[in-house]
Scaffold this active site. Sequence first.
Site, mmCIF file in Angstrom:
data_model
loop_
_atom_site.group_PDB
_atom_site.id
_atom_site.type_symbol
_atom_site.label_atom_id
_atom_site.label_comp_id
_atom_site.label_asym_id
_atom_site.label_seq_id
_atom_site.Cartn_x
_atom_site.Cartn_y
_atom_site.Cartn_z
ATOM 1 N N ASP A 101 -1.575 -17.371 6.100
ATOM 2 C CA ASP A 101 -2.707 -18.231 5.711
ATOM 3 C C ASP A 101 -3.085 -19.145 6.869
ATOM 4 O O ASP A 101 -4.281 -19.338 7.173
ATOM 5 C CB ASP A 101 -2.425 -19.019 4.418
ATOM 6 N N ASP A 116 -5.053 -5.170 6.751
ATOM 7 C CA ASP A 116 -6.311 -4.688 6.178
ATOM 8 C C ASP A 116 -7.290 -5.856 6.055
ATOM 9 O O ASP A 116 -8.453 -5.779 6.471
ATOM 10 C CB ASP A 116 -6.001 -4.088 4.792
ATOM 11 N N LYS A 156 4.448 -13.870 5.642
ATOM 12 C CA LYS A 156 4.598 -14.944 4.653
ATOM 13 C C LYS A 156 6.095 -15.028 4.329
ATOM 14 O O LYS A 156 6.521 -14.919 3.171
ATOM 15 C CB LYS A 156 3.749 -14.593 3.418
ATOM 16 N N TYR A 207 0.818 -1.213 0.000
ATOM 17 C CA TYR A 207 0.000 0.000 0.000
ATOM 18 C C TYR A 207 0.856 1.270 0.000
ATOM 19 O O TYR A 207 0.347 2.357 0.201
ATOM 20 C CB TYR A 207 -0.913 0.030 1.233
#
Length: 360
Positions: A223, A247, A190, A124
Site C-alpha cells: 500500500d 497485476d 504485505k 491466482y
Amino acid sequence: MAHDVTLIPGDGTGPEIAEATVRVLEATGVEFVWDRREAGIDVFASEGTPLPERTLESIREHGVGIKGPTTTPVGSGHRSVNVALRKELDLYSCQRPCKAYAGVRTRFPETDIVIVRENHEDLYAGIEFEKGSEDSAKLRECLEGLGAHVRDDAGISIKPISVYGTERIVESAFRYARDYGRTKVTAGHKANIMKFSDGLFLEVARQVAERHTDIEFEDRIIDNLCNQLVSRPEEYDVIVLPNLYGDIVSDLGAGMIGGLGMAPGGNVGDQVAVFEATHGSAPKYKGQNRVNPSALLLSGVMMLRHLGETQAAERMEGAIAKVIREGDRVTYDMKPSRDDPSAVGTSEMADAVIDEMNAA
Ligand code: NAD
C-alpha cells in the site's frame, strides 16, 4: 540471420495491431520468418480450443513469440489463453516496463519503472473453494481442527507463495536490472499481515538480493508502494511483485504513462519468451483501425532486445518516441480530446513510425 518467431495475431483488435507491429519490425531491417499461429475466440469457435497444441509447439520450437490480445468470454467455460500460455510454457516472469514518453498526457512524466510480476502462484494459482460446496465444507472442517474458524457462507481462495517461485522471480528481476542497466530492485509485499506467504516472499527476496550486491535492494509494503509511486515515481526502478499485486500495479503503471495503449510487456521463462501488450482485445473497436498500436510496438522493441538486436531496438523505440513527442500522427487516445478529428488510425500511426525510422 533471420529470426524465426511465432506470431499470434489474437482476436478483437489484435490482428490490426499485430499487422502494424509486423510492418514496423520489418522496417527496422532485421529479418524475420513469421510462423503465424492462431489463438483466441475465433479458433475456439472453429476448433473448440482457444489455444491449439500446434500454436504451443511453434513457440516451443522457436523460443520466441509475439502475441496480439485475445478475448476471454465471461462464463463460456473457455479458459484464458494468456493464463494457459504462461502455464504451458512456464513463462513465470511477466516484465512490464512503464516509461512516460515525452508528449504523452500524464501527471507522472518522470515515470520510468519496470514491473516484474510473478505469473504462477499467489491468489491466482486457481485453488478455490465455492461457498456451500462439499469441498469447502471439508476444508472448513480441516481448518476448524487447526483452530481457524471460517464462516460457512464464505468462498475461499488459497494463496500459495513458495521459496522456488519467489527465488526465480526475484532472480529474474535482478537479471533484468543487470541486462538493461537498472540500478535498484524494490520488492513489494504485505509481510506485516501475511507473514507466511508475503513474509516468505520478503525473506527469500532478501536472500536473493545478497547474491547481487552490485544492485541496490529495498522493500516496500504494497500500500505504501502504491502511495509512493504516485507521489515520487522517480525514486523507483525495477519493482518485483507477487502475482496479484503485480497485476494491479501493472495497470497503475499503465495509467501513469498515458494509458493501456502505451503499456508493453513480455512473459519470460527460462527457455521461451512471449511478448504482448498489457491491454486486452478492446473488442468494441474491432475492425475500426482505431486503437493505439504503441503497446504492441513497444513489446516488439522488447523482443528485439531479447533477440540481441539492440541497435534496431534503439532505432524503433526512438522513432516511436518521436512520433509520440510530435503528437500529430497519433491515435485518438493520445490526443487532448478523444474525438479530436486529427487523430490517425492504427495503421497510419505505424506508417509514421516507419517514416521516422527511414528519415533517421
Ligand atoms: P481492454 O484492455 O481490452 O480494453 C479496455 C479499454 O482500454 C478499451 O475499451 C479502450 O478504451 C482501452 N484500450 C485498450 N487497449 C487500447 C489500445 N491499444 N488503444 C487505445 N485504447 C485502448 O480490457 P477489457 O475490455 O477488460 O478486456 C477485453 C477482453 O480482453 C477481455 O476478454 C479480456 O479477458 C481480454 N484481455 C486479454 C488480455 C491479453 O490477451 N493479454 C489482457 C487483458 C484482457
